[in-house]
Scaffold this active site. Structure first.
Site, PDB file in Angstrom:
ATOM      1  N   HIS A 191       0.812  -1.228   0.000  1.00  0.00           N
ATOM      2  CA  HIS A 191       0.000   0.000   0.000  1.00  0.00           C
ATOM      3  C   HIS A 191       0.840   1.270   0.000  1.00  0.00           C
ATOM      4  O   HIS A 191       0.355   2.349   0.376  1.00  0.00           O
ATOM      5  CB  HIS A 191      -0.931  -0.012   1.209  1.00  0.00           C
ATOM      6  CG  HIS A 191      -2.271   0.600   0.963  1.00  0.00           C
ATOM      7  ND1 HIS A 191      -2.585   1.884   1.346  1.00  0.00           N
ATOM      8  CD2 HIS A 191      -3.383   0.109   0.364  1.00  0.00           C
ATOM      9  CE1 HIS A 191      -3.831   2.159   1.003  1.00  0.00           C
ATOM     10  NE2 HIS A 191      -4.340   1.098   0.404  1.00  0.00           N
ATOM     11  N   HIS A 291      -7.270  -2.519 -10.802  1.00  0.00           N
ATOM     12  CA  HIS A 291      -7.499  -2.103  -9.424  1.00  0.00           C
ATOM     13  C   HIS A 291      -8.942  -1.663  -9.265  1.00  0.00           C
ATOM     14  O   HIS A 291      -9.479  -0.962 -10.111  1.00  0.00           O
ATOM     15  CB  HIS A 291      -6.550  -0.937  -9.108  1.00  0.00           C
ATOM     16  CG  HIS A 291      -6.666  -0.398  -7.735  1.00  0.00           C
ATOM     17  ND1 HIS A 291      -7.314   0.790  -7.433  1.00  0.00           N
ATOM     18  CD2 HIS A 291      -6.200  -0.863  -6.546  1.00  0.00           C
ATOM     19  CE1 HIS A 291      -7.228   1.030  -6.148  1.00  0.00           C
ATOM     20  NE2 HIS A 291      -6.564   0.045  -5.580  1.00  0.00           N
TER      21      HIS A 291
END
Length: 384
Positions: A191, A291
């Site tokens: 992340h 995504h």
């Protein structure tokens, strides 16, 4: 045919939907949103109204160029998120006009189903998310038939952290790997929370547990650092959710910094732009895993792209407990993940969805949502 109107809908938990209307009664839907900046994107859409109203919605490529190149400053997360949702809605209109799914207009389907992966986390991830809860969600995903899963490292992690932190991250991954077994693929998302130095150390510790990929092992600003990290490990690296357009991806792909590209169709420029990015990646034998931490219109756009991508790895979706990310309570016919962990390719025209506008009214809110802020013990800010 001409565009006659644009309407936006802020929808809980943090989504922004766009409806484009035409003078022939065909309407298209898109999801133009930047998480935490939905109201800013809404303003960008309003600023593009003059380009769109009165224009032919079938001229998608031309309108994209006008929106992207029409001012001195190009790109960026706000403008590209606005363009992305607009572009999705235009494809929805075009598909309905010709009576065909978007993927048929992009060359036809390569597959009849899309392998899905869900998140192993609650709706709002906490910094102290217990392993016991993660394993319970893992069991739910296994029971639902998923063959791919992903979770994120638990923040905050210091730029150069302790051996105890390395052990904590590794032990958590090892426990989930033991639970899912060797046949199920398990990915982990750093992340952008982890420094390059710590990523190298963590990747080495995780290698024995065979991650499908490690996502965003570093922030995207420095591609050379991503290359250095990728060369340090046998684990495939995935990235791209914070990059925009084919130009933003060029260096990442040319330097072979990743094995998996992750364009976000709500940010990168839309469906066709993501198709261009995946094609660029294909020339380097890279896989594509779009995504998608957002809502059901975003998912609908992704599935149209997934259908025609020869180098598709898997499709992300949040896996929200109420099923709203699959369209439950939003679409008249929600998406359904089968017992094999896949969604069948939609057959309807355009994006293949019908939004229940009456149901949206109960879900509308003012659009205020912000990314959680995390801090280290000394009060300095940590990356979320």
């Amino acid at each position: 045919m001409k565009i006659t109107g644009l309407k936006t809908f802020h929808i809980r938990p943090r989504w922004l939907f766009l409806k484009i209307e035409t003078d022939e009664g065909i309407t298209g839907w898109g999801e133009p949103v930047m998480e935490g900046r939905a109201r800013t994107v809404e303003t960008a859409i309003e600023e593009l109204r003059g380009v769109l109203v009165g224009a032919d919605p079938l001229r998608i490529g031309h309108l994209w160029q006008v929106m992207y190149r029409g001012s001195f400053y190009r790109g960026g997360p706000i403008l590209l998120s606005a363009i992305s949702g607009i572009e999705q809605a235009l494809w929805d209109i075009k598909g309905q006009y010709y009576g065909a799914p978007v993927y048929e207009l992009l060359g036809g389907a390569c597959r009849d189903r899309v392998r899905m992966y869900g998140h192993l986390k609650p709706t709002a991830q906490a910094a102290d998310f217990p392993l016991k809860e993660m394993l319970a969600i893992t069991d739910q995903r296994l029971a639902a038939g998923f063959t791919v899963m992903k979770y994120s490292v638990i923040p905050p992690i210091r730029p150069i952290d302790s051996l105890a932190m390395v052990d904590k991250v590794t032990e958590r991954f090892a426990a989930v790997r033991e639970r899912v077994g060797r046949e199920v693929d398990l990915a982990i998302d750093f992340h952008g929370r982890v420094s390059p130095a710590m990523s190298v150390r963590l990747l080495k510790a995780l290698e024995p547990y065979y991650p499908l990929f490690v996502e965003e092992p570093a922030l995207p600003e420095n591609v050379d650092e991503m290359v250095r990290i990728a060369r340090s490990t046998s684990i495939p690296i995935a990235a791209g959710e914070r990059l925009f357009t084919r130009w933003g991806y060029r260096e990442l792909i040319e330097k072979q910094a990743v094995a998996v590209v992750q364009p976000d169709l709500c940010h990168c420029g839309g469906i066709l732009e993501a198709r261009f990015i995946a094609a660029m990646a294909e020339t380097y034998h890279m896989q594509a895993a779009p995504h998608n931490p957002l809502g059901p219109i975003s998912l609908a756009a992704c599935l149209q792209l997934d259908a025609c991508l020869p180098n598709l790895l898997a499709q992300e979706h949040p896996g929200m407990p109420d099923g709203s990310d699959l369209g439950r309570g939003i679409l008249k016919t929600p998406f359904c993940i089968g017992p094999d962990g896949c969604i069948r390719i939609p057959q309807g025209p355009g994006l293949g969805i019908e939004v229940d506008e009456a149901a949206l009214e109960a879900l509308r809110f003012d659009g205020r949502w912000d990314t959680p802020h995390l801090f280290f013990e000394d009060g300095s800010m940590a990356d979320w």
